[in-house]
Design an enzyme around this catalytic site. Structure first.
Site, PDB file in Angstrom:
ATOM      1  CG  ASP A   9       2.633   0.352   4.451  1.00 14.40           C
ATOM      2  OD1 ASP A   9       2.149   0.734   3.368  1.00 14.40           O
ATOM      3  OD2 ASP A   9       2.570  -0.843   4.834  1.00 14.40           O
ATOM      4  CB  SER A  10      -1.869   0.593   4.596  1.00  7.67           C
ATOM      5  OG  SER A  10      -1.124  -0.379   3.891  1.00  7.67           O
ATOM      6  CB  CYS A  73       1.522   3.165   1.693  1.00  8.85           C
ATOM      7  SG  CYS A  73       0.027   2.477   0.983  1.00  8.85           S
ATOM      8  CD  GLU A 152      -0.696  -8.480   5.273  1.00  6.56           C
ATOM      9  OE1 GLU A 152      -1.517  -8.907   6.090  1.00  6.56           O
ATOM     10  OE2 GLU A 152      -0.649  -7.287   4.898  1.00  6.56           O
ATOM     11  CG  HIS A 186       2.256  -6.566   1.015  1.00  2.76           C
ATOM     12  ND1 HIS A 186       2.011  -5.261   1.348  1.00  2.76           N
ATOM     13  CD2 HIS A 186       1.692  -7.321   1.993  1.00  2.76           C
ATOM     14  CE1 HIS A 186       1.304  -5.221   2.468  1.00  2.76           C
ATOM     15  NE2 HIS A 186       1.097  -6.457   2.877  1.00  2.76           N
TER      16      HIS A 186
HETATM   17  N1  DGL Z   1       0.815  -0.786   1.412  1.00  8.42           N
HETATM   18  C1  DGL Z   1      -0.052  -0.989   0.269  1.00  8.42           C
HETATM   19  C2  DGL Z   1       0.677  -0.508  -1.006  1.00  8.42           C
HETATM   20  O1  DGL Z   1       1.893  -0.485  -1.092  1.00  8.42           O
HETATM   21  C3  DGL Z   1      -0.481  -2.429   0.143  1.00  8.42           C
HETATM   22  C4  DGL Z   1      -1.419  -2.886   1.235  1.00  8.42           C
HETATM   23  C5  DGL Z   1      -2.738  -2.136   1.291  1.00  8.42           C
HETATM   24  O2  DGL Z   1      -3.562  -2.282   0.375  1.00  8.42           O
HETATM   25  O3  DGL Z   1      -2.917  -1.401   2.255  1.00  8.42           O
HETATM   26  O4  DGL Z   1       0.025  -0.129  -1.943  1.00  8.42           O
END
Ligand code: DGL
Length: 264
Positions: A9-10, A73, A152, A186
């Site tokens: 994930d990011s 992600c 967050e 999130h």
């Molecule tokens: N993990 C990203 C998503 O599910 C959300 C956070 C980001 O923008 O990096 O799209």
């Protein structure tokens, strides 16, 4: 040595997906990589997200010999999945298809909402997949970028979060959809205020829960070898491990023992 399932994930959000995977597949080992040095992905271009995703997949495959890649992600799933599937031989699981499959299985699916990052919405990936799977459904897609920061902060219960949700979901105020796809890592931690706004008639589709079903089927079928050991989860990040552990607890629901910093 048994090969782990790689999840990326990011940043911290993908821990909502990992939490579901670990719950459904207690015999598997997982290697989670949060690209915290380059978060957010939701505002970046397709080219950039594809390059980041390939760098991460290369790292997990060549250094750690993962047996399957889960793209937790939603932005990377929406923008980079076809390229990843073309490059790598191991199974690559994204978030879009599992969610759409769930919607298709619902009894009531005349109107479907999708919420996600700006990148996810711009990609059109959910709309395209829904058009194929539920051609008669009315699909409404909304980008909800502020929800990432609110989640967050741990502000799920605060009035400001309820206000922001009311603003983003205002097209559904009078006519809640039959299902709403939570198309971002999130949003599962915001299920309560989202359900509070939409009411009980709307089914909230959680990408982690749906992806865990798909990965479970691959592991128990012939898609990949089955793990047999006690659950083991390793966490890798590309920036400060301390912030990841602290904020990550909101998404993972428990403490993470050790988090290692890596360079891709
Ligand atoms: N993990 C990203 C998503 O599910 C959300 C956070 C980001 O923008 O990096 O799209």
């Amino acid at each position: 040595m048994e090969r782990p399932i790689g999840v990326f994930d990011s940043g911290v959000g993908g821990l909502t997906v990992l939490r579901e995977l670990a719950r459904v597949l207690p015999g598997e080992g997982f290697l989670y990589l949060g690209d915290t040095a380059r978060v957010p992905y939701g505002t970046k271009s397709t080219e950039t997200i594809t390059r980041y995703s390939i760098e991460i997949a290369n790292h997990l495959i060549t250094r750690h010999d993962i047996k399957m890649l889960v793209v937790a992600c939603n932005t990377a799933s929406s923008l980079a999945l076809p390229v990843l599937r073309k490059i790598y031989k191991i199974p690559v699981v994204g978030m879009v298809d599992p969610c759409v499959r769930r919607v298709a299985s619902l009894e009531k699916k005349a109107s479907i909402g999708v919420i996600g990052t700006t990148g996810t919405v711009r990609s059109g990936a959910y709309e395209q997949a829904l058009r194929q799977a539920v051609p008669k459904a009315r699909v409404t897609v909304r980008a909800c970028p502020l929800l990432v920061s609110l989640a967050e902060e741990g502000w799920a219960e605060k009035p400001v979060t309820r206000d922001v949700i009311a603003e983003y979901l205002s097209p559904f105020r009078k006519d809640p959809p039959d299902a709403l796809i939570l198309g971002c890592t999130h949003y599962p931690v915001l299920k309560k205020p989202i359900a509070g706004f939409l009411g009980e008639a709307t089914v909230l589709v959680d990408s982690g829960e749906e992806a865990a079903r798909v990965v479970g089927a691959l592991v128990s079928g012939n898609g990949t070898e089955k793990g047999t050991r006690a659950p083991h989860i390793r966490f890798l990040v590309t920036d400060d491990p301390e912030r990841f552990s602290r904020v990550g607890e909101i998404f993972f629901g428990r403490r993470m023992d050790s988090v290692e910093r890596v360079t891709l």
